[in-house]
Design an enzyme around this catalytic site. Sequence first.
Site, PDB file in Angstrom:
ATOM      1  N   LYS A  70       0.818  -1.219   0.000  1.00 15.43           N
ATOM      2  CA  LYS A  70       0.000   0.000   0.000  1.00 15.43           C
ATOM      3  C   LYS A  70       0.850   1.267   0.000  1.00 15.43           C
ATOM      4  O   LYS A  70       0.351   2.347  -0.256  1.00 15.43           O
ATOM      5  CB  LYS A  70      -0.958  -0.007   1.186  1.00 15.43           C
ATOM      6  CG  LYS A  70      -0.316   0.048   2.554  1.00 15.43           C
ATOM      7  CD  LYS A  70      -1.413   0.046   3.623  1.00 15.43           C
ATOM      8  CE  LYS A  70      -0.832  -0.039   5.012  1.00 15.43           C
ATOM      9  NZ  LYS A  70      -1.877  -0.069   6.042  1.00 15.43           N
ATOM     10  N   GLN A 126      16.705  -2.918  13.583  1.00 11.48           N
ATOM     11  CA  GLN A 126      18.064  -2.427  13.792  1.00 11.48           C
ATOM     12  C   GLN A 126      19.014  -3.562  14.136  1.00 11.48           C
ATOM     13  O   GLN A 126      19.955  -3.864  13.415  1.00 11.48           O
ATOM     14  CB  GLN A 126      18.073  -1.406  14.929  1.00 11.48           C
ATOM     15  CG  GLN A 126      17.199  -0.195  14.661  1.00 11.48           C
ATOM     16  CD  GLN A 126      17.090   0.732  15.874  1.00 11.48           C
ATOM     17  OE1 GLN A 126      17.443   0.369  16.984  1.00 11.48           O
ATOM     18  NE2 GLN A 126      16.601   1.936  15.643  1.00 11.48           N
ATOM     19  N   TYR A 145      12.990  -0.915   9.321  1.00 12.46           N
ATOM     20  CA  TYR A 145      13.351  -0.223  10.563  1.00 12.46           C
ATOM     21  C   TYR A 145      14.050  -1.131  11.579  1.00 12.46           C
ATOM     22  O   TYR A 145      14.500  -0.653  12.617  1.00 12.46           O
ATOM     23  CB  TYR A 145      12.113   0.422  11.193  1.00 12.46           C
ATOM     24  CG  TYR A 145      11.575   1.543  10.330  1.00 12.46           C
ATOM     25  CD1 TYR A 145      12.080   2.834  10.451  1.00 12.46           C
ATOM     26  CD2 TYR A 145      10.610   1.296   9.364  1.00 12.46           C
ATOM     27  CE1 TYR A 145      11.612   3.856   9.639  1.00 12.46           C
ATOM     28  CE2 TYR A 145      10.140   2.314   8.540  1.00 12.46           C
ATOM     29  CZ  TYR A 145      10.641   3.588   8.688  1.00 12.46           C
ATOM     30  OH  TYR A 145      10.192   4.596   7.878  1.00 12.46           O
ATOM     31  N   ASP A 154      -4.127  -4.449   8.918  1.00  9.10           N
ATOM     32  CA  ASP A 154      -5.070  -4.665   7.801  1.00  9.10           C
ATOM     33  C   ASP A 154      -5.278  -6.147   7.504  1.00  9.10           C
ATOM     34  O   ASP A 154      -6.393  -6.590   7.244  1.00  9.10           O
ATOM     35  CB  ASP A 154      -4.554  -4.011   6.505  1.00  9.10           C
ATOM     36  CG  ASP A 154      -4.326  -2.527   6.626  1.00  9.10           C
ATOM     37  OD1 ASP A 154      -4.275  -2.012   7.762  1.00  9.10           O
ATOM     38  OD2 ASP A 154      -4.171  -1.871   5.585  1.00  9.10           O
ATOM     39  N   ARG A 207      11.759  -7.429  28.368  1.00  3.98           N
ATOM     40  CA  ARG A 207      11.036  -6.240  27.925  1.00  3.98           C
ATOM     41  C   ARG A 207       9.682  -6.056  28.601  1.00  3.98           C
ATOM     42  O   ARG A 207       9.302  -4.933  28.948  1.00  3.98           O
ATOM     43  CB  ARG A 207      10.816  -6.315  26.405  1.00  3.98           C
ATOM     44  CG  ARG A 207      12.049  -5.968  25.639  1.00  3.98           C
ATOM     45  CD  ARG A 207      11.785  -5.963  24.161  1.00  3.98           C
ATOM     46  NE  ARG A 207      13.050  -5.768  23.459  1.00  3.98           N
ATOM     47  CZ  ARG A 207      13.192  -5.850  22.158  1.00  3.98           C
ATOM     48  NH1 ARG A 207      12.157  -6.117  21.382  1.00  3.98           N
ATOM     49  NH2 ARG A 207      14.370  -5.667  21.603  1.00  3.98           N
TER      50      ARG A 207
HETATM   51  C1  LIG Z   1      11.876  -0.155  15.064  1.00  3.70           C
HETATM   52  C2  LIG Z   1      11.895  -1.653  14.886  1.00  3.70           C
HETATM   53  C3  LIG Z   1      13.048  -2.399  15.193  1.00  3.70           C
HETATM   54  C4  LIG Z   1      13.059  -3.785  15.025  1.00  3.70           C
HETATM   55  N1  LIG Z   1      14.211  -4.496  15.251  1.00  3.70           N
HETATM   56  C5  LIG Z   1      14.243  -5.830  14.999  1.00  3.70           C
HETATM   57  C6  LIG Z   1      15.443  -6.589  15.106  1.00  3.70           C
HETATM   58  O1  LIG Z   1      16.501  -6.062  15.432  1.00  3.70           O
HETATM   59  N2  LIG Z   1      15.410  -7.914  14.845  1.00  3.70           N
HETATM   60  C7  LIG Z   1      14.244  -8.547  14.450  1.00  3.70           C
HETATM   61  O2  LIG Z   1      14.278  -9.767  14.209  1.00  3.70           O
HETATM   62  N3  LIG Z   1      13.104  -7.852  14.322  1.00  3.70           N
HETATM   63  C8  LIG Z   1      13.076  -6.528  14.569  1.00  3.70           C
HETATM   64  N4  LIG Z   1      11.912  -5.836  14.415  1.00  3.70           N
HETATM   65  C9  LIG Z   1      10.725  -6.590  13.980  1.00  3.70           C
HETATM   66  C10 LIG Z   1      10.807  -6.877  12.472  1.00  3.70           C
HETATM   67  O3  LIG Z   1      11.124  -5.690  11.803  1.00  3.70           O
HETATM   68  C11 LIG Z   1       9.472  -7.433  11.953  1.00  3.70           C
HETATM   69  O4  LIG Z   1       9.110  -8.574  12.699  1.00  3.70           O
HETATM   70  C12 LIG Z   1       9.531  -7.832  10.475  1.00  3.70           C
HETATM   71  O5  LIG Z   1      10.191  -6.880   9.703  1.00  3.70           O
HETATM   72  C13 LIG Z   1       8.126  -8.029   9.939  1.00  3.70           C
HETATM   73  O6  LIG Z   1       8.209  -8.292   8.555  1.00  3.70           O
HETATM   74  P1  LIG Z   1       6.887  -8.497   7.705  1.00  3.70           P
HETATM   75  O7  LIG Z   1       7.291  -8.786   6.307  1.00  3.70           O
HETATM   76  O8  LIG Z   1       6.016  -9.495   8.387  1.00  3.70           O
HETATM   77  O9  LIG Z   1       6.115  -7.104   7.821  1.00  3.70           O
HETATM   78  P2  LIG Z   1       6.506  -5.638   7.298  1.00  3.70           P
HETATM   79  O10 LIG Z   1       7.947  -5.513   7.062  1.00  3.70           O
HETATM   80  O11 LIG Z   1       5.859  -4.668   8.197  1.00  3.70           O
HETATM   81  O12 LIG Z   1       5.773  -5.568   5.883  1.00  3.70           O
HETATM   82  C14 LIG Z   1       4.360  -5.385   5.813  1.00  3.70           C
HETATM   83  C15 LIG Z   1       3.985  -5.079   4.385  1.00  3.70           C
HETATM   84  O13 LIG Z   1       2.567  -5.154   4.226  1.00  3.70           O
HETATM   85  C16 LIG Z   1       2.122  -4.028   3.487  1.00  3.70           C
HETATM   86  N5  LIG Z   1       0.699  -3.815   3.784  1.00  3.70           N
HETATM   87  C17 LIG Z   1       0.091  -3.690   4.994  1.00  3.70           C
HETATM   88  N6  LIG Z   1      -1.238  -3.546   4.825  1.00  3.70           N
HETATM   89  C18 LIG Z   1      -1.476  -3.579   3.490  1.00  3.70           C
HETATM   90  C19 LIG Z   1      -2.660  -3.476   2.677  1.00  3.70           C
HETATM   91  N7  LIG Z   1      -3.889  -3.295   3.186  1.00  3.70           N
HETATM   92  N8  LIG Z   1      -2.520  -3.552   1.318  1.00  3.70           N
HETATM   93  C20 LIG Z   1      -1.285  -3.703   0.748  1.00  3.70           C
HETATM   94  N9  LIG Z   1      -0.140  -3.796   1.477  1.00  3.70           N
HETATM   95  C21 LIG Z   1      -0.246  -3.733   2.814  1.00  3.70           C
HETATM   96  C22 LIG Z   1       3.054  -2.920   3.924  1.00  3.70           C
HETATM   97  O14 LIG Z   1       3.026  -1.836   3.019  1.00  3.70           O
HETATM   98  C23 LIG Z   1       4.390  -3.675   3.920  1.00  3.70           C
HETATM   99  O15 LIG Z   1       4.884  -3.756   2.607  1.00  3.70           O
HETATM  100  C24 LIG Z   1      11.876  -4.445  14.575  1.00  3.70           C
HETATM  101  C25 LIG Z   1      10.726  -3.704  14.282  1.00  3.70           C
HETATM  102  C26 LIG Z   1      10.725  -2.323  14.426  1.00  3.70           C
HETATM  103  C27 LIG Z   1       9.458  -1.558  14.077  1.00  3.70           C
END
Ligand SMILES: Cc1cc2nc3c(=O)[nH]c(=O)nc-3n(C[C@H](O)[C@H](O)[C@H](O)COP(=O)(O)OP(=O)(O)OC[C@H]3O[C@@H](n4cnc5c(N)ncnc54)[C@H](O)[C@@H]3O)c2cc1C
Length: 382
Positions: A41, A54, A52, A229, A297
Amino acid sequence: MTSVTSGKRDFDLLIIGSGISGLTAAISAAEKGLAVAVISKEAYLSECNTSYAQGGIVGIGKNDSPELLEKDITLAGDGINCSEAVRLLATEGPKLVEEFLVKKIRVPFCKDESGKPDLTREAAHSIRRIYHIKDKTGEVIENELIRFAKNHGGIKLFHSHTAIDLITNTHNSRNTQERYRRTRVIGAYVLEESMNRVIVFFSPSVILATGGAGNLFLHTSNPPGASGDGIAMAYRIGAEVMNAEYVQFHPTVLYHRDVKRFLISESLRGEGARLMNKKGEYFMEKYDQDLKDLAPRDEVARAIFREMELEDSEYVKLDARCIRDIDLEKRFPAIFGQCKALGLDIGKEPIPVVPAAHYFCGGRKCLHRSSRCEQISLCVST
Ligand SMILES: Cc1cc2nc3c(=O)[nH]c(=O)nc-3n(C[C@H](O)[C@H](O)[C@H](O)COP(=O)(O)OP(=O)(O)OC[C@H]3O[C@@H](n4cnc5c(N)ncnc54)[C@H](O)[C@@H]3O)c2cc1C
């Protein structure tokens, strides 16, 4: 006005989300010859929680084993974890980091002098097993995954495409008898922002990889798009959502009027920074005499919340002046720089911090245990 048109796209697999979950699934499926669509999105594919992250990602430590990792994860989850899922993660996860991220995608993790991944340690891990790229691990992984996916002929990437709802036979078919059959997901309604219209993506399989739901809360470390979502879409078609009450709060996110979502890494406390209340008292000893500021935590976040309640305050402070023999600017360049830009010298004054929703532990209940829905999997994690 937004219109629903007959705009239609057909794929073997539709993946909603372009973070590490979505792109990993896309690359794996495309390598097996499937025509894959990935939608996000956001205006930039890389705008997601993944970018994000780190600290790093769980790899394979010295004298490590799946059994040891399984034990660590189970302990961290207080034994409530789904043991089948923990075993799968512990057995396959680190191997996949090696085979997929290191060997295939060629993510340039930091190396030690012998050329092996430089291992760091994180909370709840009994040994050093975290692969990292300084404090930018997520950003580098995400960019490498996007690069790889873009070069793969079998994957089509769509930014600025917001999934609105899943299409199922039981909800959307004109044949009334379909509602008495098992629910099958056959695609999604998607808002194509540049055309201001809703189009239909048809696909016999859909993966929800939409990240977490941090923005349900006042304070979060997540980017604005993490709004749950995928869970909502799954719920609306009758999927069973579980463990949604388990939300990990990171104890220390910067409290500032203008800057939201800025994480103050746990490693600052790892190096000696201490939490203090409004009166200037270091309080963690009251809550955990052994681990103090480095308690898990959930304990630290609860302790901060309690202190805030007692003092009717909106934040507490993290005192980095206790850190000795470390050049804060060199060791924590991002935190030092961000605070400095706000007029705060973390070597001279404490940092205002507040607990913030960080990681959503719940999700769609495992598919094979459900009788109603099939062909949908949900990766929610943030
Ligand atoms: C500040 C921060 C620091 C972190 N540090 C660590 C770390 O050091 N080590 C670790 O293992 N984890 C860490 N995490 C957690 C880790 O980043 C997440 O668990 C992981 O990146 C999640 O990946 P994902 O692909 O599931 O989701 P995301 O990376 O959030 O991707 C979600 C995707 O879905 C899309 N999306 C959402 N809703 C819709 C919709 N309705 N239609 C179309 N697209 C949509 C978004 O645009 C995005 O592309 C951290 C998180 C944060 C926020």
